[in-house]
Design a protein around this motif. Structure first.
Motif, PDB file in Angstrom:
ATOM      1  N   LEU A  43       0.480  -1.149  -0.082  1.00 49.53           N
ATOM      2  CA  LEU A  43      -0.564  -0.202  -0.098  1.00 49.53           C
ATOM      3  C   LEU A  43       0.980   1.141   0.077  1.00 49.53           C
ATOM      4  O   LEU A  43       0.736   2.501  -0.970  1.00 49.53           O
ATOM      5  CB  LEU A  43      -1.166   0.295   1.156  1.00 49.53           C
ATOM      6  CG  LEU A  43      -1.925  -1.318   1.317  1.00 49.53           C
ATOM      7  CD1 LEU A  43      -2.932  -1.045   2.628  1.00 49.53           C
ATOM      8  CD2 LEU A  43      -3.212  -0.693   0.064  1.00 49.53           C
ATOM      9  N   PHE A  44       1.912   1.310   0.703  1.00 49.26           N
ATOM     10  CA  PHE A  44       3.006   2.011   0.817  1.00 49.26           C
ATOM     11  C   PHE A  44       3.640   2.658  -0.403  1.00 49.26           C
ATOM     12  O   PHE A  44       4.025   3.726  -1.381  1.00 49.26           O
ATOM     13  CB  PHE A  44       3.479   2.722   1.679  1.00 49.26           C
ATOM     14  CG  PHE A  44       4.418   3.693   1.906  1.00 49.26           C
ATOM     15  CD1 PHE A  44       4.043   4.831   2.223  1.00 49.26           C
ATOM     16  CD2 PHE A  44       5.911   2.668   2.968  1.00 49.26           C
ATOM     17  CE1 PHE A  44       4.706   6.083   2.485  1.00 49.26           C
ATOM     18  CE2 PHE A  44       6.885   4.412   3.378  1.00 49.26           C
ATOM     19  CZ  PHE A  44       5.884   5.798   2.770  1.00 49.26           C
ATOM     20  N   SER A  45       3.386   1.608  -1.659  1.00 46.83           N
ATOM     21  CA  SER A  45       4.564   1.645  -2.744  1.00 46.83           C
ATOM     22  C   SER A  45       3.101   2.392  -3.955  1.00 46.83           C
ATOM     23  O   SER A  45       3.938   2.710  -4.667  1.00 46.83           O
ATOM     24  CB  SER A  45       5.069  -0.119  -3.045  1.00 46.83           C
ATOM     25  OG  SER A  45       4.155  -0.628  -3.576  1.00 46.83           O
ATOM     26  N   PHE A  46       2.123   1.923  -3.360  1.00 45.70           N
ATOM     27  CA  PHE A  46       1.041   2.381  -4.403  1.00 45.70           C
ATOM     28  C   PHE A  46       1.540   3.784  -4.735  1.00 45.70           C
ATOM     29  O   PHE A  46       1.165   3.887  -5.936  1.00 45.70           O
ATOM     30  CB  PHE A  46       0.122   1.495  -3.923  1.00 45.70           C
ATOM     31  CG  PHE A  46      -0.533   2.045  -5.045  1.00 45.70           C
ATOM     32  CD1 PHE A  46      -1.598   0.082  -5.538  1.00 45.70           C
ATOM     33  CD2 PHE A  46      -1.388   3.192  -5.062  1.00 45.70           C
ATOM     34  CE1 PHE A  46      -2.832   0.323  -6.560  1.00 45.70           C
ATOM     35  CE2 PHE A  46      -3.249   2.964  -6.190  1.00 45.70           C
ATOM     36  CZ  PHE A  46      -3.316   1.208  -7.140  1.00 45.70           C
ATOM     37  N   SER A  47       1.328   4.448  -3.992  1.00 49.45           N
ATOM     38  CA  SER A  47       1.157   5.870  -4.761  1.00 49.45           C
ATOM     39  C   SER A  47       1.835   6.554  -4.925  1.00 49.45           C
ATOM     40  O   SER A  47       2.042   7.143  -5.627  1.00 49.45           O
ATOM     41  CB  SER A  47       0.887   6.488  -3.290  1.00 49.45           C
ATOM     42  OG  SER A  47      -0.174   6.560  -2.297  1.00 49.45           O
ATOM     43  N   PHE A  48       3.754   5.924  -4.455  1.00 50.09           N
ATOM     44  CA  PHE A  48       4.332   6.257  -5.193  1.00 50.09           C
ATOM     45  C   PHE A  48       4.326   5.728  -6.914  1.00 50.09           C
ATOM     46  O   PHE A  48       4.839   6.667  -7.795  1.00 50.09           O
ATOM     47  CB  PHE A  48       5.630   5.056  -4.362  1.00 50.09           C
ATOM     48  CG  PHE A  48       6.090   6.149  -3.698  1.00 50.09           C
ATOM     49  CD1 PHE A  48       6.939   7.877  -3.471  1.00 50.09           C
ATOM     50  CD2 PHE A  48       5.666   6.067  -2.022  1.00 50.09           C
ATOM     51  CE1 PHE A  48       7.410   7.981  -2.553  1.00 50.09           C
ATOM     52  CE2 PHE A  48       6.370   6.802  -0.721  1.00 50.09           C
ATOM     53  CZ  PHE A  48       7.290   7.689  -0.498  1.00 50.09           C
ATOM     54  N   LEU A  49       4.582   4.393  -7.143  1.00 47.89           N
ATOM     55  CA  LEU A  49       3.908   4.219  -8.534  1.00 47.89           C
ATOM     56  C   LEU A  49       3.152   4.375  -9.383  1.00 47.89           C
ATOM     57  O   LEU A  49       3.276   4.992 -10.338  1.00 47.89           O
ATOM     58  CB  LEU A  49       3.749   2.505  -8.687  1.00 47.89           C
ATOM     59  CG  LEU A  49       5.393   1.838  -7.555  1.00 47.89           C
ATOM     60  CD1 LEU A  49       5.072   0.148  -7.744  1.00 47.89           C
ATOM     61  CD2 LEU A  49       6.426   1.968  -8.693  1.00 47.89           C
ATOM     62  N   PHE A  50       1.957   4.721  -8.152  1.00 48.71           N
ATOM     63  CA  PHE A  50       0.395   4.664  -9.635  1.00 48.71           C
ATOM     64  C   PHE A  50      -0.179   6.139  -9.376  1.00 48.71           C
ATOM     65  O   PHE A  50      -0.963   6.370  -9.528  1.00 48.71           O
ATOM     66  CB  PHE A  50      -0.338   3.396  -9.485  1.00 48.71           C
ATOM     67  CG  PHE A  50       0.007   2.613  -9.802  1.00 48.71           C
ATOM     68  CD1 PHE A  50       0.554   1.942 -11.154  1.00 48.71           C
ATOM     69  CD2 PHE A  50       0.454   1.000  -8.637  1.00 48.71           C
ATOM     70  CE1 PHE A  50       0.894   0.651 -11.148  1.00 48.71           C
ATOM     71  CE2 PHE A  50       0.823  -0.245  -9.104  1.00 48.71           C
ATOM     72  CZ  PHE A  50       1.343  -0.364  -9.893  1.00 48.71           C
ATOM     73  N   GLY A  51       0.168   6.500  -8.758  1.00 45.68           N
ATOM     74  CA  GLY A  51       0.048   8.450  -7.946  1.00 45.68           C
ATOM     75  C   GLY A  51      -0.304   9.264  -9.791  1.00 45.68           C
ATOM     76  O   GLY A  51      -1.211  10.131  -9.587  1.00 45.68           O
ATOM     77  N   ASP A  52       0.624   8.984 -10.626  1.00 45.45           N
ATOM     78  CA  ASP A  52       0.252  10.249 -11.371  1.00 45.45           C
ATOM     79  C   ASP A  52      -0.721   9.176 -12.067  1.00 45.45           C
ATOM     80  O   ASP A  52      -1.507  10.474 -12.163  1.00 45.45           O
ATOM     81  CB  ASP A  52       1.499  10.223 -11.878  1.00 45.45           C
ATOM     82  CG  ASP A  52       2.386  10.705 -11.263  1.00 45.45           C
ATOM     83  OD1 ASP A  52       2.519  12.000 -10.814  1.00 45.45           O
ATOM     84  OD2 ASP A  52       4.111  10.643 -11.570  1.00 45.45           O
ATOM     85  N   LEU A  53      -0.778   8.632 -12.677  1.00 41.50           N
ATOM     86  CA  LEU A  53      -1.322   7.550 -13.398  1.00 41.50           C
ATOM     87  C   LEU A  53      -3.011   7.803 -12.835  1.00 41.50           C
ATOM     88  O   LEU A  53      -3.645   7.714 -13.670  1.00 41.50           O
ATOM     89  CB  LEU A  53      -1.435   5.963 -13.771  1.00 41.50           C
ATOM     90  CG  LEU A  53      -2.121   5.251 -14.232  1.00 41.50           C
ATOM     91  CD1 LEU A  53      -2.063   5.686 -15.789  1.00 41.50           C
ATOM     92  CD2 LEU A  53      -1.512   3.657 -13.860  1.00 41.50           C
ATOM     93  N   MET A  54      -2.899   7.495 -10.861  1.00 40.43           N
ATOM     94  CA  MET A  54      -4.345   7.678 -10.756  1.00 40.43           C
ATOM     95  C   MET A  54      -5.355   9.033 -10.826  1.00 40.43           C
ATOM     96  O   MET A  54      -6.095   9.143 -11.479  1.00 40.43           O
ATOM     97  CB  MET A  54      -4.329   7.511  -9.133  1.00 40.43           C
ATOM     98  CG  MET A  54      -4.575   5.823  -8.966  1.00 40.43           C
ATOM     99  SD  MET A  54      -4.695   5.688  -7.524  1.00 40.43           S
ATOM    100  CE  MET A  54      -3.534   6.443  -6.295  1.00 40.43           C
ATOM    101  N   VAL A  55      -4.403  10.226 -10.814  1.00 41.13           N
ATOM    102  CA  VAL A  55      -4.812  11.337 -10.855  1.00 41.13           C
ATOM    103  C   VAL A  55      -5.171  11.592 -12.891  1.00 41.13           C
ATOM    104  O   VAL A  55      -6.100  12.715 -12.938  1.00 41.13           O
ATOM    105  CB  VAL A  55      -3.606  13.061 -10.475  1.00 41.13           C
ATOM    106  CG1 VAL A  55      -3.801  14.142 -10.791  1.00 41.13           C
ATOM    107  CG2 VAL A  55      -3.816  12.266  -9.191  1.00 41.13           C
ATOM    108  N   ALA A  56      -4.439  10.991 -13.656  1.00 37.42           N
ATOM    109  CA  ALA A  56      -4.283  11.135 -14.814  1.00 37.42           C
ATOM    110  C   ALA A  56      -5.459  10.019 -15.289  1.00 37.42           C
ATOM    111  O   ALA A  56      -6.261  11.197 -16.294  1.00 37.42           O
ATOM    112  CB  ALA A  56      -3.180  10.881 -15.590  1.00 37.42           C
TER     113      ALA A  56
END
Length: 329
Positions: A43-56
């Motif tokens: 879960l901690f890694s998720f935002s680092f890896l997919f944060g930009d993708l989620m926003v887009a």
């Protein structure tokens, strides 16, 4: 401006390491809580890896809500003590000592290379470019220099120790296991500071102080500011995060404007009072929890217990110094 080593690259590197740690944890049968522990680091890694993708793909509003749920899940896993530690393999002591003797003082070179490379890249790497692409992120130059220096030091350490990058990840997992949830604290506390500022906490503190402290009593105001800085730092784990809140709530309206105190003296001693709180809180994980974990102390709060008497004495001295120095002409 386009750059090769930008802030997004840094996030991807951090996320990849955390994801590998999660996968290793899930495979570690010696960890009695490997499921929850692996989920925590995933879960901690998720935002680092997919944060930009989620926003887009999902938009800022939904992406922020998802991140908020992730933060709550991290807090629940850590709060209910669902994090466990596996059994890590070490070289036999004789073999370890022999290898250490062979490497000698060169073992310190990779660690020393990080600050040296960071300074050199910060000073001279800004102009390095390949066509339309800069080597380093121009808006996050120091941070980009640091991550590139760490990558360079990793390669250098592999040459010195004859190790592999995978072994470095294994050692990272061992360190992460030792630190546990405290590794997440700096990021959470940074967000907490932003929440307090957005909520106008400083104004609320100003109203509260005006209700319980005589605004004409210099000593009461000095005590409120210094002790308040220490307590707020203990809550937030960072004197820099507590400083704007307490200064806006007490120092500026009551001491500087109301009592005409010297601003430089007030804020300098006020920040030092905040550091007293740093010595007395587990929220300041980098200073108090991490050393205990690295030294493998049985009592993880031993560092804090040892520092409390010194912190209280320094805080008392700060109160005296501010009272006599801030109002001298």
């Amino acid at each position: 401006m386009n750059s090769i080593f930008n802030i997004h690259f840094i996030f991807y590197v951090i996320g990849t390491i955390l994801l590998l740690v999660a996968l290793m944890t899930w495979r570690d049968e010696s960890n009695p809580k490997r499921g929850a522990t692996g989920l925590f680091w995933f879960l901690f890694s998720f935002s680092f890896l997919f944060g930009d993708l989620m926003v887009a793909q999902l938009g800022k509003s939904l992406a922020y809500r998802i991140n908020g749920v992730i933060v709550l899940l991290l807090a629940l896993i850590a709060g209910f003590n669902f994090l466990g530690v596996g059994v890590h393999r070490f070289l036999p002591d004789a073999e370890f000592q022999e290898k250490l003797k062979k490497i000698g003082m060169k073992i310190f070179l990779p660690a020393l290379a990080i600050p040296v490379l960071t300074v050199l890249l910060t000073l001279f790497g800004k102009t390095i470019r390949f066509g339309d692409w800069y080597l380093l992120d121009q808006s996050n130059l120091t941070l980009a220099s640091l991550i590139l220096a760490c990558i360079g030091a990793l390669g250098f350490s592999c040459l010195v120790t004859r190790g592999t990058p995978l072994q470095a990840v294994r050692e990272s997992r061992r360190l992460i296991d030792a630190l546990g949830w405290a590794l997440v604290l700096p990021q959470l506390l940074a967000m907490l500071g932003g929440v307090f500022v957005a909520a106008h906490t400083g104004q609320s503190i100003q109203t509260l102080v005006s209700m319980v402290v005589n605004p004409d009593s210099r000593l009461s105001l000095v005590v409120a500011y210094c002790v308040g800085m220490a307590i707020m730092t203990m809550i937030m784990g960072n004197g820099f995060a507590a400083f704007p809140i307490m200064t806006a709530g007490i120092a500026l309206p009551f001491l500087i404007v109301g009592q005409h105190a010297n601003p430089a003296t007030v804020v300098a001693i006020g920040m030092f009072s905040g550091y007293c709180g740093t010595l007395m809180t587990p929220m300041a994980a980098n200073y108090n929890i991490v050393p205990a974990a690295l030294l493998e102390l049985k009592d993880k709060y031993l560092v804090i217990k040892t520092q409390i008497p010194t912190a209280l004495m320094v805080l008392a001295c700060n109160i005296v110094l501010m009272y006599f120095l801030a109002f001298s002409k």
